[in-house]
Design an enzyme around this catalytic site. Sequence first.
Site, PDB file in Angstrom:
ATOM      1  N   ALA A  15       0.802  -1.222   0.000  1.00 13.06           N
ATOM      2  CA  ALA A  15       0.000   0.000   0.000  1.00 13.06           C
ATOM      3  C   ALA A  15       0.834   1.271   0.000  1.00 13.06           C
ATOM      4  CB  ALA A  15      -0.936   0.011   1.211  1.00 13.06           C
ATOM      5  N   ARG A  59       9.463   8.683  -2.857  1.00 14.29           N
ATOM      6  CA  ARG A  59      10.853   8.905  -3.260  1.00 14.29           C
ATOM      7  C   ARG A  59      11.150   8.380  -4.663  1.00 14.29           C
ATOM      8  NH1 ARG A  59      14.753   6.731   1.236  1.00 14.29           N
ATOM      9  NH2 ARG A  59      12.939   5.668   2.123  1.00 14.29           N
ATOM     10  N   GLU A 108      13.351  -0.070  18.019  1.00 15.74           N
ATOM     11  CA  GLU A 108      13.707   0.859  16.946  1.00 15.74           C
ATOM     12  C   GLU A 108      14.989   1.600  17.303  1.00 15.74           C
ATOM     13  OE1 GLU A 108      12.268   0.913  14.041  1.00 15.74           O
ATOM     14  OE2 GLU A 108      10.885  -0.632  14.736  1.00 15.74           O
ATOM     15  N   SER A 139      18.298 -10.404 -52.728  1.00 16.59           N
ATOM     16  CA  SER A 139      18.585  -9.221 -51.918  1.00 16.59           C
ATOM     17  C   SER A 139      17.756  -8.016 -52.346  1.00 16.59           C
ATOM     18  CB  SER A 139      20.071  -8.872 -52.027  1.00 16.59           C
ATOM     19  OG  SER A 139      20.856  -9.914 -51.474  1.00 16.59           O
ATOM     20  N   ALA A 170      16.595 -10.521 -57.182  1.00 15.89           N
ATOM     21  CA  ALA A 170      17.042  -9.392 -56.369  1.00 15.89           C
ATOM     22  C   ALA A 170      16.415  -8.087 -56.847  1.00 15.89           C
ATOM     23  CB  ALA A 170      18.561  -9.288 -56.419  1.00 15.89           C
TER      24      ALA A 170
END
Length: 448
Positions: A12, A17, A156, A389, A407
Site C-alpha cells: 500500500a 521517493r 527501533e 537481396s 534481387a
Amino acid sequence: MSTDLSVVVLAAGMGTRMKSALPKVMHKVAGKPMVNHVIDAAAKLDAVKTMVVVGPDMPKLIDAVAPHPTFEQTDRLGTAHAVLAAKDALTGLSGNVLVLYADSPLFTAETLKRLVAAREEGDHCVAVLGFRPEDPSGYGRLVTDDQTGMLSAIVEDKECDDAQRQITFCNSGVMCFRAEDMIATLDAIDNANAKGEYYLTDAVEVARKNGKTCVAVEVDEAETLGVNSRTQLAEAEAILQDRLRTNAMVEGATLIDPASVFLSADTKLGRDVIVEPNVVFGPGVTVGDNTVIKAFSHLESCVVGAGADIGPYARLRPGADIGAGAKVGNFVEIKKAVVEDGAKVNHLSYIGDARVGAKANIGAGTITCNYDGYRKQHTDIGAGAFIGSNSSLVAPVEIGDGAIVGAGSTVTGKVDQDALVLTRAARTEKPGWAAVFREKMRALTGKK
C-alpha cells in the site's frame, strides 16, 4: 511445511521517493514488477492463500496481482494496521501466516521456508527474519535472550539505549505468525509512539507479555534490500542479475562476459547455449540447447530452437519463433513471425507477420511490407524458397515452395511453387551523359 501457509503481501506504500505516477511496487526488477517477485516466491512455498494489501486508487497493481484478492488500506496508519486491512480473510486461519513486503523482491523461497520451519519447530507465536549489516544505524535491533536465544524484543534505532545500540542483529521486517494467535496479537498493538502508528514490530512485545515465545532467523543482508528509490531499484537489479547469471551458468549455459548480459526473471536458457557479450533478454524468452546468441542482440517474448544461430546485432521481438538450426544474422529484426528449421535470414532484413519456410533463404535487405497504415497483413514464404537481396514482399502475399524472387523485386501477388519472379524496370543507359553533366555543373558552379 507440515501445516497450512497463508501469505499477506503489504503493497500500500505511496513510494514518494520514486517520483513516479506508477505505484512503487509495480516498478520492475529483471523485467518483472517487484510485487510479482514476492508473490512468486510465496507460491514456491505452496501457500494456500495469498492476500495483497493495496492503497487507494491502485488499479494497475490490483490487475498485476490477480487472481489474488486485494484489501485496501484506506488510511496508512502503520504496518500492523495494514495487515489488519485483511482481517476478515485472516480470521479463522490455521497454521502459518507469512507477512511480506512488496518492495522487498530479493527474498528467496528457501529463506522463507527456513523462517516458517523455525516458527513451527518451537510452535512460536512469531518468527522474524534478521540480518547483520556492516552499519546497523537506522535499523530496528533484534534483542535476544542470552540463555535461550529466543527473541525478546524489537527496538527501533531511535529508542535504543547504549547497550542495545551495540547490537548488530537487525530487523528485516519479514515475519511469520502462528495463524491462531495473529488477530488477537495485532489487535493488542497500540499506537503510543511519536508517529501515532500501529507497528507490526510491536507484535513481539505483545506476544511476550502474553507468555508466548518468539524466535529470530538470520538471513544474508543482500536479500533484505527494500526498494524506496530509483537508486535502490538499481541495486536490486544488480543483485538479481548476478543471481540469474550464476544460475544460468550452473544450469549449463556459457556467458562469455556475464556482467554484460542482462536476463529477465523468466529467461530460460538450454544446455550448451553460448551467450556472447552485451546481450539483453527481455521477458518471455526461451532458448533451446546448443544455440549461439551473438553479441549485441536483443530478445523479447520469443522462442529460439535448438542449434539456432542468432546475431550479432539481431532483434527478436514478441512473437518471433525461430526453428532449430535457423540463422538470424546481423541487423535483422523478426516480429511475430515463424522462421522454420534451417531457414536463413542472414543480414539487414525485416521479417514481420510472416512465415519463413524450412531451409528458405532470405537475401540481404529484404523486407516484408506488413502494415498498410491500418492493418497488419501476413507474408507466407514457402520451404526452400530463395528471396533475392533488396526485395520487398508486399503483404498479403504468398511465395510458393522452392520459388525464387529475383534481387531488387517488389512482389505484390502470389508466386507459384518453383517459379521465378522478377519485377525490375527496364534498363536505360545514356552513353557519355555523366561526363556532359559534370562539365555543365563545373561551368555553372565554378567547381572542378
